[in-house]
Design a protein around this motif. Sequence first.
Motif, PDB file in Angstrom:
ATOM      1  N   GLY A   1      -6.963  15.575   6.745  1.00 31.06           N
ATOM      2  CA  GLY A   1      -8.151  16.291   7.219  1.00 31.06           C
ATOM      3  C   GLY A   1      -8.547  17.463   6.337  1.00 31.06           C
ATOM      4  O   GLY A   1      -9.349  18.292   6.737  1.00 31.06           O
ATOM      5  N   GLU A   2      -7.988  17.546   5.118  1.00 31.51           N
ATOM      6  CA  GLU A   2      -8.316  18.676   4.234  1.00 31.51           C
ATOM      7  C   GLU A   2      -9.298  18.242   3.155  1.00 31.51           C
ATOM      8  O   GLU A   2      -9.500  17.062   2.911  1.00 31.51           O
ATOM      9  N   LEU A   3      -9.838  19.249   2.463  1.00 32.66           N
ATOM     10  CA  LEU A   3     -10.792  18.999   1.383  1.00 32.66           C
ATOM     11  C   LEU A   3     -10.340  19.804   0.165  1.00 32.66           C
ATOM     12  O   LEU A   3     -10.017  20.978   0.300  1.00 32.66           O
TER      13      LEU A   3
ATOM     14  N   ALA B   1      -9.799  10.982  -4.699  1.00 30.91           N
ATOM     15  CA  ALA B   1      -8.589  10.146  -4.742  1.00 30.91           C
ATOM     16  C   ALA B   1      -7.354  10.974  -4.402  1.00 30.91           C
ATOM     17  O   ALA B   1      -6.242  10.578  -4.726  1.00 30.91           O
ATOM     18  N   THR B   2      -7.560  12.132  -3.757  1.00 28.46           N
ATOM     19  CA  THR B   2      -6.396  12.922  -3.321  1.00 28.46           C
ATOM     20  C   THR B   2      -5.946  12.410  -1.962  1.00 28.46           C
ATOM     21  O   THR B   2      -6.700  11.733  -1.254  1.00 28.46           O
ATOM     22  N   ALA B   3      -4.726  12.776  -1.619  1.00 27.92           N
ATOM     23  CA  ALA B   3      -4.215  12.421  -0.292  1.00 27.92           C
ATOM     24  C   ALA B   3      -4.718  13.438   0.740  1.00 27.92           C
ATOM     25  O   ALA B   3      -4.366  13.339   1.912  1.00 27.92           O
ATOM     26  N   ALA B   4      -5.558  14.408   0.304  1.00 29.10           N
ATOM     27  CA  ALA B   4      -5.972  15.498   1.195  1.00 29.10           C
ATOM     28  C   ALA B   4      -6.767  14.990   2.398  1.00 29.10           C
ATOM     29  O   ALA B   4      -6.623  15.498   3.503  1.00 29.10           O
ATOM     30  N   SER B   5      -7.614  13.978   2.171  1.00 23.73           N
ATOM     31  CA  SER B   5      -8.454  13.443   3.241  1.00 23.73           C
ATOM     32  C   SER B   5      -7.640  12.985   4.439  1.00 23.73           C
ATOM     33  O   SER B   5      -8.029  13.162   5.584  1.00 23.73           O
TER      34      SER B   5
ATOM     35  N   THR C   1       0.847  -1.189   0.000  1.00 20.53           N
ATOM     36  CA  THR C   1       0.000   0.000   0.000  1.00 20.53           C
ATOM     37  C   THR C   1       0.884   1.240   0.000  1.00 20.53           C
ATOM     38  O   THR C   1       2.099   1.149  -0.200  1.00 20.53           O
ATOM     39  N   ILE C   2       0.251   2.403   0.199  1.00 18.57           N
ATOM     40  CA  ILE C   2       0.960   3.686   0.119  1.00 18.57           C
ATOM     41  C   ILE C   2       2.214   3.647   0.966  1.00 18.57           C
ATOM     42  O   ILE C   2       2.146   3.211   2.117  1.00 18.57           O
ATOM     43  N   PRO C   3       3.379   4.070   0.503  1.00 24.99           N
ATOM     44  CA  PRO C   3       3.664   4.617  -0.834  1.00 24.99           C
ATOM     45  C   PRO C   3       4.427   3.618  -1.718  1.00 24.99           C
ATOM     46  O   PRO C   3       5.317   4.005  -2.469  1.00 24.99           O
TER      47      PRO C   3
ATOM     48  N   LEU D   1     -11.156  13.474  -8.104  1.00 22.03           N
ATOM     49  CA  LEU D   1     -10.279  14.495  -7.530  1.00 22.03           C
ATOM     50  C   LEU D   1      -8.934  13.843  -7.258  1.00 22.03           C
ATOM     51  O   LEU D   1      -8.859  12.862  -6.514  1.00 22.03           O
ATOM     52  N   GLY D   2      -7.860  14.374  -7.867  1.00 18.32           N
ATOM     53  CA  GLY D   2      -6.533  13.801  -7.674  1.00 18.32           C
ATOM     54  C   GLY D   2      -6.095  13.001  -8.882  1.00 18.32           C
ATOM     55  O   GLY D   2      -6.936  12.440  -9.610  1.00 18.32           O
ATOM     56  N   ALA D   3      -4.780  12.983  -9.114  1.00 14.49           N
ATOM     57  CA  ALA D   3      -4.253  12.300 -10.308  1.00 14.49           C
ATOM     58  C   ALA D   3      -3.014  11.477  -9.975  1.00 14.49           C
ATOM     59  O   ALA D   3      -2.125  11.311 -10.796  1.00 14.49           O
ATOM     60  N   GLY D   4      -2.966  10.945  -8.751  1.00 11.08           N
ATOM     61  CA  GLY D   4      -1.812  10.146  -8.326  1.00 11.08           C
ATOM     62  C   GLY D   4      -2.018   8.662  -8.593  1.00 11.08           C
ATOM     63  O   GLY D   4      -2.832   8.269  -9.431  1.00 11.08           O
ATOM     64  N   GLY D   5      -1.296   7.848  -7.842  1.00  8.03           N
ATOM     65  CA  GLY D   5      -1.335   6.401  -8.032  1.00  8.03           C
ATOM     66  C   GLY D   5      -2.731   5.824  -7.809  1.00  8.03           C
ATOM     67  O   GLY D   5      -3.131   4.876  -8.499  1.00  8.03           O
ATOM     68  N   ALA D   6      -3.469   6.393  -6.859  1.00  9.44           N
ATOM     69  CA  ALA D   6      -4.810   5.861  -6.573  1.00  9.44           C
ATOM     70  C   ALA D   6      -5.723   6.049  -7.788  1.00  9.44           C
ATOM     71  O   ALA D   6      -6.477   5.143  -8.164  1.00  9.44           O
ATOM     72  N   THR D   7      -5.632   7.209  -8.424  1.00  6.74           N
ATOM     73  CA  THR D   7      -6.443   7.482  -9.620  1.00  6.74           C
ATOM     74  C   THR D   7      -6.056   6.543 -10.755  1.00  6.74           C
ATOM     75  O   THR D   7      -6.907   5.973 -11.441  1.00  6.74           O
TER      76      THR D   7
ATOM     77  N   ALA E   1      -9.732  16.119 -11.980  1.00 10.32           N
ATOM     78  CA  ALA E   1      -9.299  17.457 -11.549  1.00 10.32           C
ATOM     79  C   ALA E   1      -8.151  17.309 -10.566  1.00 10.32           C
ATOM     80  O   ALA E   1      -8.235  16.517  -9.623  1.00 10.32           O
ATOM     81  N   ASN E   2      -7.092  18.041 -10.811  1.00  7.63           N
ATOM     82  CA  ASN E   2      -5.923  17.921  -9.921  1.00  7.63           C
ATOM     83  C   ASN E   2      -5.293  19.269  -9.660  1.00  7.63           C
ATOM     84  O   ASN E   2      -5.389  20.181 -10.479  1.00  7.63           O
ATOM     85  N   ARG E   3      -4.675  19.389  -8.458  1.00  8.12           N
ATOM     86  CA  ARG E   3      -3.951  20.602  -8.092  1.00  8.12           C
ATOM     87  C   ARG E   3      -2.884  20.903  -9.149  1.00  8.12           C
ATOM     88  O   ARG E   3      -2.772  22.015  -9.632  1.00  8.12           O
ATOM     89  N   THR E   4      -2.114  19.878  -9.523  1.00  2.32           N
ATOM     90  CA  THR E   4      -1.121  20.018 -10.583  1.00  2.32           C
ATOM     91  C   THR E   4      -1.786  19.580 -11.892  1.00  2.32           C
ATOM     92  O   THR E   4      -1.961  18.379 -12.140  1.00  2.32           O
ATOM     93  N   VAL E   5      -2.174  20.552 -12.716  1.00  2.00           N
ATOM     94  CA  VAL E   5      -3.007  20.248 -13.894  1.00  2.00           C
ATOM     95  C   VAL E   5      -2.283  19.304 -14.860  1.00  2.00           C
ATOM     96  O   VAL E   5      -2.892  18.391 -15.430  1.00  2.00           O
TER      97      VAL E   5
HETATM   98  P1  ATR Z   1      -1.720   8.175  -4.180  1.00  2.00           P
HETATM   99  O1  ATR Z   1      -0.842   7.024  -4.537  1.00  2.00           O
HETATM  100  O2  ATR Z   1      -2.486   7.971  -2.894  1.00  2.00           O
HETATM  101  O3  ATR Z   1      -2.610   8.635  -5.276  1.00  2.00           O
HETATM  102  P2  ATR Z   1       0.088  10.309  -4.742  1.00  2.00           P
HETATM  103  O4  ATR Z   1       0.533   9.612  -5.965  1.00  2.00           O
HETATM  104  O5  ATR Z   1       1.109  10.979  -3.861  1.00  2.00           O
HETATM  105  O6  ATR Z   1      -0.721   9.347  -3.765  1.00  2.00           O
HETATM  106  O7  ATR Z   1      -1.019  11.393  -5.183  1.00  2.00           O
HETATM  107  C1  ATR Z   1      -1.615  12.217  -4.267  1.00  2.00           C
HETATM  108  C2  ATR Z   1      -2.703  13.028  -4.966  1.00  2.00           C
HETATM  109  O8  ATR Z   1      -3.332  13.851  -3.973  1.00  2.00           O
HETATM  110  C3  ATR Z   1      -2.190  13.966  -6.043  1.00  2.00           C
HETATM  111  O9  ATR Z   1      -3.183  14.101  -7.035  1.00  2.00           O
HETATM  112  C4  ATR Z   1      -2.008  15.272  -5.263  1.00  2.00           C
HETATM  113  O10 ATR Z   1      -2.050  16.417  -6.080  1.00  2.00           O
HETATM  114  P3  ATR Z   1      -0.706  16.930  -6.836  1.00  2.00           P
HETATM  115  O11 ATR Z   1      -0.522  16.043  -8.037  1.00  2.00           O
HETATM  116  O12 ATR Z   1      -1.018  18.320  -7.222  1.00  2.00           O
HETATM  117  O13 ATR Z   1       0.406  16.804  -5.844  1.00  2.00           O
HETATM  118  C5  ATR Z   1      -3.217  15.218  -4.370  1.00  2.00           C
HETATM  119  N1  ATR Z   1      -3.125  16.027  -3.143  1.00  2.00           N
HETATM  120  C6  ATR Z   1      -2.328  15.820  -2.076  1.00  2.00           C
HETATM  121  N2  ATR Z   1      -2.582  16.734  -1.114  1.00  2.00           N
HETATM  122  C7  ATR Z   1      -3.554  17.565  -1.590  1.00  2.00           C
HETATM  123  C8  ATR Z   1      -4.257  18.698  -1.078  1.00  2.00           C
HETATM  124  N3  ATR Z   1      -3.985  19.180   0.137  1.00  2.00           N
HETATM  125  N4  ATR Z   1      -5.203  19.280  -1.868  1.00  2.00           N
HETATM  126  C9  ATR Z   1      -5.474  18.793  -3.096  1.00  2.00           C
HETATM  127  N5  ATR Z   1      -4.842  17.722  -3.646  1.00  2.00           N
HETATM  128  C10 ATR Z   1      -3.901  17.110  -2.901  1.00  2.00           C
END
Ligand code: ATR
Length: 279
Positions: free
Chosen positions: A199-201, A192-196, A64-66, A129-135, A153-157
Motif C-alpha cells: 500500500g505504499e508509493l 516494479a517495486t514491491a511497495a504497491s 511467481t514471487i519469490p 521504479l524498482g530494480a528487483g526481479g520484476a524489473t 530508479a531504485n531505493r538502493t542505487v
Molecule cells: P521483485 O521480484 O518483485 O522485483 P524484489 O527482487 O524483492 O522483488 O525487488 C523489490 C523491489 O522493490 C526492489 O527494487 C526494492 O528496492 P531495494 O532494491 O532498495 O530493496 C523495491 N522496494 C520494496 N519496497 C519498497 C518501498 N517501500 N519503497 C521503494 N521501493 C521498494
Amino acid sequence: MTQPDRYAVFGHPIEHSQSPRIHALFAAQTGQDLIYTAEDVPPDRFESCVRAFFDGGGRGLNCTIPLKEMAWLLADNRSARAKRARAVNTLLLRGDGSIFGDNTDGIGLLRDLRDNLGLNLAGTKILILGAGGATRGILAPLLAERPDRLVIANRTVATAETLTVEFGDLGPVEGCGFAALAGRRFDLIINATAASLSGELPPLPADILAPGGSCYDLAYAAEPTPFVRWGQEKQAVVSADGIGMLVEQAAEAFLLWRGVRPQTRPVIETLEAERRTAK
Ligand code: ATR
C-alpha cells in the motif's frame, strides 16, 4: 478414461492468484482438457515440490514471487529471454524428463502496453521504479522497442546501476536513486517495486509525468493500487495495473505448454467485469 493434464502456479503467498481462473478460461476457450491449481510453496520447499509435481505426472508450472530466480537455477535448459532475465516464470517438463525454463513476463507486459493499451514506446522516455526481479524480466523487451531513454530508479542505487551495466548493450539505460528524479519528465512510468503490495508509493516529484504520459503498475489488486491512483491524479492518459500483463504472460505460457495461443482480450474483459461486480 484419460486424466486431464495437470499444471499449477507455485508462489508464496499465493491465495490471491488469478492464474487458475485465467488458465481455466483459456482451457474452455481452446477446448483443452487440463487442470490448473495454485499451491503455496515457500522457498525452502521449492525444489522438492517441483520434483514431486513432475514425478507425479504434472506437465508444467508457473513460478511467481519469490520463486522466479530459484526456478531459473533449477531449470536444465532455458530460453534466451529467460537467460537474459536470470528469472523463470514458466517451467515445462520435456519428453526426455528435462525441465525447460522460460520467462514470459516481458513479452506479456509489452503485449499489454502495445497491443491492448495502444502505447507506442519508440522514442519515448521511460522510467522504471524498482530494480528487483520484476524489473530484470521486462528490461530487454522494453529496450527492444527503442525508447529514447530508459531510467531505472531504485531505493538502493547500486542495484539500479548493476542493471545498467548488465543491460547497457541493449539500449540507452541509466540507473539512479529517487532523489535524482527531480526536474525530469517521463512519458511512461512503470512501477516494479514491491511497495504497491504494502500500500505504499515510492517518493516521486509531483511534475514527473509528461503531459500525455501514462502509468503502469506491474502489481494488481481488487482495488486500484496506490500507484494507479497516483497516475489518475496526475491526469495520465492510461493508468493501468498489471492484470493485462498477467493474462498476456499466461497466454504465452499456455502456448508453450499446449501449442495453442488463446485469445486474451475476452479473458481480460471477463476479469475486469468480475472485479467490478466483486466491489
Ligand atoms: P521483485 O521480484 O518483485 O522485483 P524484489 O527482487 O524483492 O522483488 O525487488 C523489490 C523491489 O522493490 C526492489 O527494487 C526494492 O528496492 P531495494 O532494491 O532498495 O530493496 C523495491 N522496494 C520494496 N519496497 C519498497 C518501498 N517501500 N519503497 C521503494 N521501493 C521498494
